[in-house]
Design a protein around this motif. Structure first.
Motif, mmCIF file in Angstrom:
data_model
loop_
_atom_site.group_PDB
_atom_site.id
_atom_site.type_symbol
_atom_site.label_atom_id
_atom_site.label_comp_id
_atom_site.label_asym_id
_atom_site.label_seq_id
_atom_site.Cartn_x
_atom_site.Cartn_y
_atom_site.Cartn_z
ATOM 1 N N THR A 10 45.388 45.886 40.098
ATOM 2 C CA THR A 10 44.030 46.254 40.507
ATOM 3 C C THR A 10 43.010 45.874 39.439
ATOM 4 O O THR A 10 41.935 45.324 39.737
ATOM 5 C CB THR A 10 43.948 47.768 40.786
ATOM 6 N N GLY A 27 42.368 42.117 39.344
ATOM 7 C CA GLY A 27 41.484 41.710 40.438
ATOM 8 C C GLY A 27 40.032 42.088 40.179
ATOM 9 O O GLY A 27 39.113 41.278 40.374
ATOM 10 N N LEU A 28 39.810 43.333 39.723
ATOM 11 C CA LEU A 28 38.447 43.789 39.450
ATOM 12 C C LEU A 28 37.784 42.972 38.341
ATOM 13 O O LEU A 28 36.615 42.582 38.444
ATOM 14 C CB LEU A 28 38.468 45.270 39.057
ATOM 15 N N LYS A 29 38.539 42.687 37.288
ATOM 16 C CA LYS A 29 37.940 41.991 36.150
ATOM 17 C C LYS A 29 37.751 40.498 36.421
ATOM 18 O O LYS A 29 36.861 39.868 35.845
ATOM 19 C CB LYS A 29 38.763 42.249 34.891
ATOM 20 N N LEU A 30 38.587 39.924 37.285
ATOM 21 C CA LEU A 30 38.330 38.554 37.726
ATOM 22 C C LEU A 30 36.983 38.483 38.450
ATOM 23 O O LEU A 30 36.189 37.553 38.238
ATOM 24 C CB LEU A 30 39.451 38.074 38.651
ATOM 25 N N TRP A 31 36.745 39.457 39.308
ATOM 26 C CA TRP A 31 35.466 39.522 40.033
ATOM 27 C C TRP A 31 34.315 39.727 39.055
ATOM 28 O O TRP A 31 33.269 39.066 39.142
ATOM 29 C CB TRP A 31 35.519 40.646 41.060
ATOM 30 N N ALA A 32 34.505 40.648 38.089
ATOM 31 C CA ALA A 32 33.450 40.917 37.112
ATOM 32 C C ALA A 32 33.194 39.695 36.230
ATOM 33 O O ALA A 32 32.039 39.400 35.881
ATOM 34 C CB ALA A 32 33.839 42.115 36.233
ATOM 35 N N GLY A 38 33.525 36.572 37.116
ATOM 36 C CA GLY A 38 32.755 35.624 37.919
ATOM 37 C C GLY A 38 31.292 35.994 38.001
ATOM 38 O O GLY A 38 30.416 35.117 38.035
ATOM 39 N N LEU A 39 31.008 37.285 37.997
ATOM 40 C CA LEU A 39 29.612 37.747 38.073
ATOM 41 C C LEU A 39 28.889 37.615 36.739
ATOM 42 O O LEU A 39 27.716 37.219 36.702
ATOM 43 C CB LEU A 39 29.568 39.215 38.526
ATOM 44 N N LYS A 89 26.741 45.516 37.198
ATOM 45 C CA LYS A 89 27.976 45.457 37.983
ATOM 46 C C LYS A 89 29.186 45.332 37.057
ATOM 47 O O LYS A 89 30.240 45.929 37.306
ATOM 48 C CB LYS A 89 27.920 44.288 38.953
ATOM 49 N N VAL A 143 32.361 47.960 36.848
ATOM 50 C CA VAL A 143 33.765 47.556 36.992
ATOM 51 C C VAL A 143 34.582 48.018 35.791
ATOM 52 O O VAL A 143 35.689 48.559 35.934
ATOM 53 C CB VAL A 143 33.867 46.029 37.160
#
Length: 294
Positions: A23, A26-31, A33-34, A119, A123
């Motif tokens: 989890t 996944g969250l830090k990959l999204w973060a 990218g942002l 954001k 995260v």
């Protein structure tokens, strides 16, 4: 508590560790990218390592219940050392890549721009809460079962909070004061932590694969037990080696040559049982010799 209950609790802790690590990745990959934050990237690399280690720990827990077989008379625990050596290489490469990118930003060789700090902070905050919940559950399981794998995994996750908190601080400084370079400084510190951990893990795995003797304190403690055991007149050739989470112990004890075989066996079996009760990670072989006349 039965051995079945122990195994179920340990496996539940291992599954929880894998789920939380996946989890967080996944969250830090999204973060990442942002935000394009290197400190987030460092924390992501740490969690990717966590996922690998958690999977290895879960397999170790499952394999721990398997007895030795004809092809592996001493068990299968050396696979832990091979996995740890591979993990240490992965950690070292990740740390060097992050350090290189951070240095390039600090020297102005690469653009240093961070976005979506709010954001990113959210995260990372969620990751801190998830990590704390996991650590609390792991510690409860470790207290009830005595599992060293679960206890070690709990300690590792607790140490991972530092890079995550550093990433939160870097994102906040970037948003509040426009200090984008703080992110690179935090990333460099996190890279240093990763490299230090890689060296420590790699050395331990290499020592075990090379049959290095166990911790001198453990060896001396085993010697003290043998020295004080009733019926043992002396001992020699106390040898130890490590394989994964197991410590293999060979010891020759000197006994009265006039006593019966049954009595000699009882002394050796009792000593072996006491060592294993005191140090459950040990696999003990006791050789019985006739004490030399003085």
């Amino acid at each position: 508590m039965s051995s079945g209950d122990h195994n179920r609790l340990n496996i539940s802790a291992g599954l929880a560790s894998v789920a939380v690590a996946a989890t967080l990745v996944g969250l830090k990959l999204w973060a990442l990218g942002l935000t394009s934050s290197l400190s987030v990237a460092a924390s992501l690399a740490d969690n990717a390592l966590d996922l690998m280690m958690s999977l290895g720990g879960l397999l170790a827990i499952i394999y721990a219940a398997r007895p030795a077989d004809e092809d592996h008379a001493f068990g299968h625990t050396s696979v832990e050392d091979l996995a740890a050596l591979a993990q240490s290489i992965f950690i070292a490469v990740s740390g060097m890549v992050i350090a290189w990118a951070a240095a390039a930003r600090l020297l102005g060789l690469a653009e240093s721009r961070i976005a979506a700090q709010d954001k990113g902070i959210a995260v990372m905050g969620v990751s801190v809460l998830l990590t704390l919940c996991l650590v609390l559950w792991q510690r409860q399981v470790a207290r009830r079962t005595g599992s060293r794998v679960v206890a070690a995994d709990s300690l590792h996750y607790l140490s991972d909070l530092l890079p995550t908190l550093g990433a939160i601080g870097a994102l906040w400084a970037s948003r509040r004061f426009g200090l984008a370079h703080v992110d690179s400084v935090v990333a460099l510190a996190s890279a240093a932590i990763l490299l230090s951990g890689a060296i420590r893990i790699g050395k331990g795995a290499w020592d075990a694969l090379m049959d290095r003797t166990a911790d001198p304190e453990l060896v001396e403690a085993i010697a003290a037990i043998a020295r004080a055991w009733p019926g043992v007149r002396g001992f020699h050739d106390l040898k130890t080696r490590m394989a994964g989470s197991r410590v293999f112990v060979h010891i020759h004890i000197e006994l009265d040559g006039d006593q019966s075989l049954r009595e000699a066996h009882a002394i050796g079996a009792g000593l072996r049982r006491r060592i294993i009760e005191t140090y459950p990670q040990c696999d003990v072989i006791v050789h019985k010799d006739v004490a030399r006349e003085t």
